[in-house]
Design an enzyme around this catalytic site. Structure first.
Site, PDB file in Angstrom:
ATOM      1  N   TYR A  89     -12.199   2.090 -16.383  1.00  0.00           N
ATOM      2  CA  TYR A  89     -12.156   3.430 -15.776  1.00  0.00           C
ATOM      3  C   TYR A  89     -11.536   3.473 -14.384  1.00  0.00           C
ATOM      4  O   TYR A  89     -11.463   4.538 -13.782  1.00  0.00           O
ATOM      5  CB  TYR A  89     -13.580   4.010 -15.723  1.00  0.00           C
ATOM      6  CG  TYR A  89     -14.154   4.230 -17.113  1.00  0.00           C
ATOM      7  CD1 TYR A  89     -13.613   5.197 -17.953  1.00  0.00           C
ATOM      8  CD2 TYR A  89     -15.213   3.473 -17.580  1.00  0.00           C
ATOM      9  CE1 TYR A  89     -14.109   5.399 -19.231  1.00  0.00           C
ATOM     10  CE2 TYR A  89     -15.738   3.667 -18.860  1.00  0.00           C
ATOM     11  CZ  TYR A  89     -15.173   4.626 -19.672  1.00  0.00           C
ATOM     12  OH  TYR A  89     -15.668   4.830 -20.939  1.00  0.00           O
TER      13      TYR A  89
ATOM     14  N   PRO B  70     -20.957  13.376 -20.011  1.00  0.00           N
ATOM     15  CA  PRO B  70     -21.921  12.467 -19.407  1.00  0.00           C
ATOM     16  C   PRO B  70     -21.327  11.181 -18.829  1.00  0.00           C
ATOM     17  O   PRO B  70     -20.389  10.616 -19.384  1.00  0.00           O
ATOM     18  CB  PRO B  70     -22.871  12.128 -20.563  1.00  0.00           C
ATOM     19  CG  PRO B  70     -22.143  12.495 -21.803  1.00  0.00           C
ATOM     20  CD  PRO B  70     -21.231  13.620 -21.429  1.00  0.00           C
ATOM     21  N   ASN B  71     -21.911  10.789 -17.713  1.00  0.00           N
ATOM     22  CA  ASN B  71     -21.606   9.536 -16.999  1.00  0.00           C
ATOM     23  C   ASN B  71     -20.285   9.578 -16.230  1.00  0.00           C
ATOM     24  O   ASN B  71     -19.991   8.643 -15.488  1.00  0.00           O
ATOM     25  CB  ASN B  71     -21.619   8.326 -17.958  1.00  0.00           C
ATOM     26  CG  ASN B  71     -22.967   8.160 -18.617  1.00  0.00           C
ATOM     27  OD1 ASN B  71     -23.982   8.110 -17.931  1.00  0.00           O
ATOM     28  ND2 ASN B  71     -23.005   8.107 -19.937  1.00  0.00           N
TER      29      ASN B  71
ATOM     30  N   ARG C 138     -18.938   2.590 -13.156  1.00  0.00           N
ATOM     31  CA  ARG C 138     -18.688   2.125 -14.516  1.00  0.00           C
ATOM     32  C   ARG C 138     -17.705   0.946 -14.495  1.00  0.00           C
ATOM     33  O   ARG C 138     -17.245   0.545 -13.435  1.00  0.00           O
ATOM     34  CB  ARG C 138     -18.186   3.290 -15.378  1.00  0.00           C
ATOM     35  CG  ARG C 138     -19.217   4.414 -15.435  1.00  0.00           C
ATOM     36  CD  ARG C 138     -18.819   5.536 -16.350  1.00  0.00           C
ATOM     37  NE  ARG C 138     -18.941   5.167 -17.766  1.00  0.00           N
ATOM     38  CZ  ARG C 138     -18.681   6.016 -18.756  1.00  0.00           C
ATOM     39  NH1 ARG C 138     -18.317   7.245 -18.504  1.00  0.00           N
ATOM     40  NH2 ARG C 138     -18.809   5.624 -20.010  1.00  0.00           N
TER      41      ARG C 138
ATOM     42  N   ASN D 250     -12.915  16.503 -21.201  1.00  0.00           N
ATOM     43  CA  ASN D 250     -13.260  15.107 -21.476  1.00  0.00           C
ATOM     44  C   ASN D 250     -14.735  15.087 -21.868  1.00  0.00           C
ATOM     45  O   ASN D 250     -15.608  15.089 -21.002  1.00  0.00           O
ATOM     46  CB  ASN D 250     -13.016  14.230 -20.243  1.00  0.00           C
ATOM     47  CG  ASN D 250     -13.284  12.762 -20.557  1.00  0.00           C
ATOM     48  OD1 ASN D 250     -13.879  12.433 -21.588  1.00  0.00           O
ATOM     49  ND2 ASN D 250     -12.860  11.877 -19.672  1.00  0.00           N
TER      50      ASN D 250
ATOM     51  N   HIS E 292     -17.886  11.541 -29.627  1.00  0.00           N
ATOM     52  CA  HIS E 292     -18.004  10.756 -30.845  1.00  0.00           C
ATOM     53  C   HIS E 292     -19.102  11.232 -31.791  1.00  0.00           C
ATOM     54  O   HIS E 292     -19.139  10.797 -32.937  1.00  0.00           O
ATOM     55  CB  HIS E 292     -18.214   9.283 -30.468  1.00  0.00           C
ATOM     56  CG  HIS E 292     -17.248   8.814 -29.415  1.00  0.00           C
ATOM     57  ND1 HIS E 292     -15.880   8.872 -29.597  1.00  0.00           N
ATOM     58  CD2 HIS E 292     -17.443   8.348 -28.141  1.00  0.00           C
ATOM     59  CE1 HIS E 292     -15.277   8.428 -28.496  1.00  0.00           C
ATOM     60  NE2 HIS E 292     -16.205   8.113 -27.592  1.00  0.00           N
TER      61      HIS E 292
ATOM     62  N   ARG F  98     -15.968   4.590 -31.056  1.00  0.00           N
ATOM     63  CA  ARG F  98     -15.157   5.520 -30.243  1.00  0.00           C
ATOM     64  C   ARG F  98     -13.922   6.026 -31.003  1.00  0.00           C
ATOM     65  O   ARG F  98     -13.147   6.803 -30.478  1.00  0.00           O
ATOM     66  CB  ARG F  98     -14.696   4.834 -28.955  1.00  0.00           C
ATOM     67  CG  ARG F  98     -15.846   4.418 -28.052  1.00  0.00           C
ATOM     68  CD  ARG F  98     -15.335   3.830 -26.745  1.00  0.00           C
ATOM     69  NE  ARG F  98     -16.336   3.001 -26.121  1.00  0.00           N
ATOM     70  CZ  ARG F  98     -17.298   3.450 -25.309  1.00  0.00           C
ATOM     71  NH1 ARG F  98     -17.377   4.718 -24.999  1.00  0.00           N
ATOM     72  NH2 ARG F  98     -18.194   2.618 -24.783  1.00  0.00           N
TER      73      ARG F  98
HETATM   74  C1  DQA Z   1     -14.167   8.521 -22.212  1.00  0.00           C
HETATM   75  C2  DQA Z   1     -14.190   7.624 -23.456  1.00  0.00           C
HETATM   76  C3  DQA Z   1     -15.534   7.735 -24.154  1.00  0.00           C
HETATM   77  O1  DQA Z   1     -15.544   6.881 -25.304  1.00  0.00           O
HETATM   78  C4  DQA Z   1     -16.642   7.275 -23.244  1.00  0.00           C
HETATM   79  O2  DQA Z   1     -17.896   7.439 -23.850  1.00  0.00           O
HETATM   80  C5  DQA Z   1     -16.621   7.937 -21.904  1.00  0.00           C
HETATM   81  C6  DQA Z   1     -15.332   8.212 -21.276  1.00  0.00           C
HETATM   82  C7  DQA Z   1     -12.873   8.331 -21.397  1.00  0.00           C
HETATM   83  O3  DQA Z   1     -12.590   9.209 -20.572  1.00  0.00           O
HETATM   84  O4  DQA Z   1     -12.179   7.338 -21.547  1.00  0.00           O
HETATM   85  O5  DQA Z   1     -17.650   8.172 -21.284  1.00  0.00           O
HETATM   86  O6  DQA Z   1     -14.234   9.868 -22.624  1.00  0.00           O
END
Ligand code: DQA
Length: 144
Positions: free
Chosen positions: A22, A9-10, A17, A73, A79, A110
């Site tokens: 990122y 997600p996201n 973001r 990923n 988590h 995390r």
């Molecule tokens: C992530 C790290 C995760 O904690 C976070 O919720 C993400 C991206 C990363 O690629 O750094 O959405 O997986």
């Protein structure tokens, strides 16, 4: 050899973001980077992204049934999603967990991964290169 590269997600809205965490790459660019990196290593990457836990579980079932190696990923699902953790436990071919950021250097929630225990290893903190390094490691694993 086909590798399934799953993204949670996201990640489809990566450019919206926090860029200090990122970077500024849009997801389609990341997808292209992964596909090109895979080709470099003589692999073929099938890159997918979903915000839906159910969709990701069904892709993992597909990979388990077809013995397809997975680079994953899981984003925030990392988590807390025991359902996704259980689905990764059923994979038959190698699984490598990746993260763009280094979750261990971030907030405490995390620091837990319910996926890592089912993976050969985790590559985190190198931005898009985390995927490239994972592809290189996957090639070594598949050759062994
Ligand atoms: C992530 C790290 C995760 O904690 C976070 O919720 C993400 C991206 C990363 O690629 O750094 O959405 O997986």
């Amino acid at each position: 050899m086909k590798i399934l590269v799953l993204n949670g997600p996201n990640l489809g809205r990566l450019d919206l973001r926090d860029s200090s965490i990122y970077g500024s790459m849009r997801f389609p660019q990341l997808q292209e980077f992964i596909e090109n990196s895979a080709q470099e290593f003589g692999l073929s990457a099938d890159v997918r992204q979903s915000d839906s836990e159910a969709q990701i579980i069904s892709w993992l079932h597909e990979a388990a049934d077809s013995h397809t190696p997975v680079i994953f990923n899981p984003a925030a699902f990392t988590h807390y999603s025991y359902a996704i953790g259980d689905a990764t436990a059923m994979l038959k071919a190698p699984l490598i967990e990746v993260h763009l950021s280094n979750p261990l250097a971030r907030e405490e929630f995390r620091h837990t991964s319910v996926i890592s225990g089912h993976a050969v290893g985790t590559i985190a903190g190198f931005g898009p290169d985390s995927y490239r390094l994972a592809l290189e490691a996957m090639r070594t694993l598949l050759r062994a």
